[in-house]
Design a protein around this motif. Structure first.
Motif, PDB file in Angstrom:
ATOM      1  N   UNK A   1       0.848  -1.196   0.000  1.00  0.00           N
ATOM      2  CA  UNK A   1       0.000   0.000   0.000  1.00  0.00           C
ATOM      3  C   UNK A   1       0.878   1.238   0.000  1.00  0.00           C
ATOM      4  N   UNK A   2       0.581   2.158  -0.893  1.00  0.00           N
ATOM      5  CA  UNK A   2       1.259   3.450  -0.926  1.00  0.00           C
ATOM      6  C   UNK A   2       0.285   4.489  -0.379  1.00  0.00           C
ATOM      7  N   UNK A   3       0.289   4.657   0.927  1.00  0.00           N
ATOM      8  CA  UNK A   3      -0.624   5.584   1.582  1.00  0.00           C
ATOM      9  C   UNK A   3      -0.192   7.013   1.277  1.00  0.00           C
ATOM     10  N   UNK A   4      -1.062   7.745   0.581  1.00  0.00           N
ATOM     11  CA  UNK A   4      -0.741   9.109   0.156  1.00  0.00           C
ATOM     12  C   UNK A   4      -1.287  10.166   1.097  1.00  0.00           C
ATOM     13  N   UNK A   5      -2.246   9.811   1.913  1.00  0.00           N
ATOM     14  CA  UNK A   5      -2.842  10.755   2.832  1.00  0.00           C
ATOM     15  C   UNK A   5      -4.059  10.151   3.500  1.00  0.00           C
ATOM     16  N   UNK A   6      -4.645  10.929   4.388  1.00  0.00           N
ATOM     17  CA  UNK A   6      -5.816  10.485   5.128  1.00  0.00           C
ATOM     18  C   UNK A   6      -6.856  11.592   5.071  1.00  0.00           C
ATOM     19  N   UNK A   7      -8.082  11.208   4.780  1.00  0.00           N
ATOM     20  CA  UNK A   7      -9.192  12.154   4.885  1.00  0.00           C
ATOM     21  C   UNK A   7     -10.126  11.645   5.971  1.00  0.00           C
TER      22      UNK A   7
ATOM     23  N   UNK B   1      -9.384  17.385   6.619  1.00  0.00           N
ATOM     24  CA  UNK B   1     -10.732  17.276   7.183  1.00  0.00           C
ATOM     25  C   UNK B   1     -11.726  17.220   6.043  1.00  0.00           C
ATOM     26  N   UNK B   2     -12.565  16.191   6.052  1.00  0.00           N
ATOM     27  CA  UNK B   2     -13.538  15.994   4.986  1.00  0.00           C
ATOM     28  C   UNK B   2     -14.943  16.386   5.385  1.00  0.00           C
ATOM     29  N   UNK B   3     -15.903  15.608   4.937  1.00  0.00           N
ATOM     30  CA  UNK B   3     -17.327  15.899   5.109  1.00  0.00           C
ATOM     31  C   UNK B   3     -17.719  15.923   6.586  1.00  0.00           C
TER      32      UNK B   3
END
Length: 106
Positions: free
Chosen positions: A12-18, A51-53
């Motif tokens: 897994x190439x984790x690019x970021x977290x939302x 920060x998302x929805x």
């Protein structure tokens, strides 16, 4: 668990977290994501958190503090499972989630 697995799995190439509203507010899920990164030894400087929805798309928001605790990630004593960051807003990637995701993917 998803952050831990994605952050350390070799495929897994984790690019970021939302973060999004879930069983707690988006503010609390965002703080929890940042706390998890620190606890798991991941660098939030190189792994953007956005920060998302803030609310569900279809139904009214509900918080399940009786199940997940006040922070949404509490231990059995009702305290935060991991140390919480002091200034979480300063640690976030600015911008709308979908735009930040597009920038990092393309």
């Amino acid at each position: 668990m998803a952050i831990l697995l994605a952050g350390y799995h070799p495929c897994v190439n984790l690019l970021g977290i939302s973060t999004v509203h879930g069983n707690q507010s988006v503010a609390k899920t965002t703080v929890n994501a940042l706390a998890c990164l620190r606890a798991f030894g991941m660098d939030s400087d190189n792994l953007p958190v956005v920060r998302g929805q803030a609310r569900p798309l279809v139904r009214p928001p509900t918080h399940c503090a009786e199940i997940h605790g006040e922070t949404g990630l509490d231990n059995l004593e009702g305290e935060p499972l991991f140390p919480l960051p002091r200034d979480p807003d300063a640690m976030l990637e600015p911008g709308k989630c979908v735009n930040v995701m597009y920038e990092h993917i393309s």
